[in-house]
Design a protein around this motif. Sequence first.
Motif, PDB file in Angstrom:
ATOM      1  N   UNK A 180      -4.626   4.359   3.826  1.00  0.00           N
ATOM      2  CA  UNK A 180      -3.776   3.691   2.847  1.00  0.00           C
ATOM      3  C   UNK A 180      -4.437   2.418   2.339  1.00  0.00           C
ATOM      4  N   UNK A 231       0.853  -1.194   0.000  1.00  0.00           N
ATOM      5  CA  UNK A 231       0.000   0.000   0.000  1.00  0.00           C
ATOM      6  C   UNK A 231       0.887   1.242   0.000  1.00  0.00           C
ATOM      7  N   UNK A 243       1.072  13.691   1.431  1.00  0.00           N
ATOM      8  CA  UNK A 243       0.224  13.504   2.611  1.00  0.00           C
ATOM      9  C   UNK A 243       0.283  12.040   3.016  1.00  0.00           C
ATOM     10  N   UNK A 244       0.727  11.793   4.229  1.00  0.00           N
ATOM     11  CA  UNK A 244       0.827  10.424   4.725  1.00  0.00           C
ATOM     12  C   UNK A 244      -0.570   9.866   4.933  1.00  0.00           C
ATOM     13  N   UNK A 245      -0.875   8.793   4.225  1.00  0.00           N
ATOM     14  CA  UNK A 245      -2.251   8.269   4.278  1.00  0.00           C
ATOM     15  C   UNK A 245      -2.544   7.532   5.579  1.00  0.00           C
ATOM     16  N   UNK A 266      -2.379   4.084   8.150  1.00  0.00           N
ATOM     17  CA  UNK A 266      -2.668   2.668   7.910  1.00  0.00           C
ATOM     18  C   UNK A 266      -4.048   2.501   7.286  1.00  0.00           C
ATOM     19  N   UNK A 293       2.278   4.750   0.948  1.00  0.00           N
ATOM     20  CA  UNK A 293       2.175   5.362   2.269  1.00  0.00           C
ATOM     21  C   UNK A 293       1.849   6.844   2.204  1.00  0.00           C
TER      22      UNK A 293
END
Lengths: 155, 170
Positions: B43, A10, B36-38, B40, A12
């Motif tokens: 994501x 996935x 932008x950090x999705x 856990x 990140x």
Amino acid sequence: MKTPDKYPHVPTAWQDSLPVTSRYTVGLAGERFFRSIKDEGRIMGTYCPECDRTYVPAAIFCERCMSKLDQWVDVGTTGEIHTFTLLYTNYDGTPREDPEAIVLVKFGDGGLIHRLAEVDLEKVSIGMEVEAVFKPAAERQGSILDISHFRPLKE
Amino acid sequence: MTADHQDFPGTPLSEKDFEQGNVLFRHDEMRGQYAWDTGIAIGRYLQALREGVILGAYCRHCRKTVVPPRSVCEWCFRPMHEFVPLQDTGTVNTFSLCYVTWDVKRIQEPEIPAVIEIDGASPLHGIMHKLGEVNPQDVHIGMRVQAAWKEPEERQGAITDILYFKPIEE
């Protein structure tokens, strides 16, 4: 907790960009200030008789007493270096071998920030007299870059 | 208050003044790049969208299923029990007929943003998206809709992998 901490496949992070554009108008005083540079090769300021101050670049009101300013003065094209810095980094963050000299040249009670060229960088000093070098009239666009750079005043 | 004023200070400008060079101006473009950090849960949500699945998260303590999924329950603050695939059908909870685009241009055919309660999630839990393949006059709260997906090879793990939601007959 059954929820796995990580999914290796996935992504990140979400990568994108914001389409931010701007249009800045130079204003009433800026209009006359930049057109004087463009059309006449002159640097103009405005004078406040209440405060005995000359604003360069020209301002439409006095920031001390809030008076409306309408006395325009030609402050000439030479001034002394108030302060300077040598840039060893380009605008994109890459290093540069030969530093670029950026100076604050004093005009009236204000001044202009610009490039200094045609100079031995070892000899740049505060108080040095410099003059504006204008681009050819046909190339001027009503911008501070209509002044190509400043250079030391030839004695 | 503004009704009392007929004359406003300042200098009105029109697009013509810029085109004809009546005023000096500068155009600039900021470099607005971001990552932008999705996290856990989001994501995994985006990954599931690429696979053509709307993903939720289930909390067994609260017996709630939320969408989009989260890793922590908003009600009891415990970790979520599991991610659960949901249906790609749902019910219009609220909507708007929008005659301007995001960058404020007038349009004749409205865009129809809507909150859609997703089947399989707890009641009143849904996502915001657009409606399509529908006469704007026919849109109503409670309308049954289904996701219209992009072709699998065109999906990129984004909420836009769903093109819009369209009405279904049941």
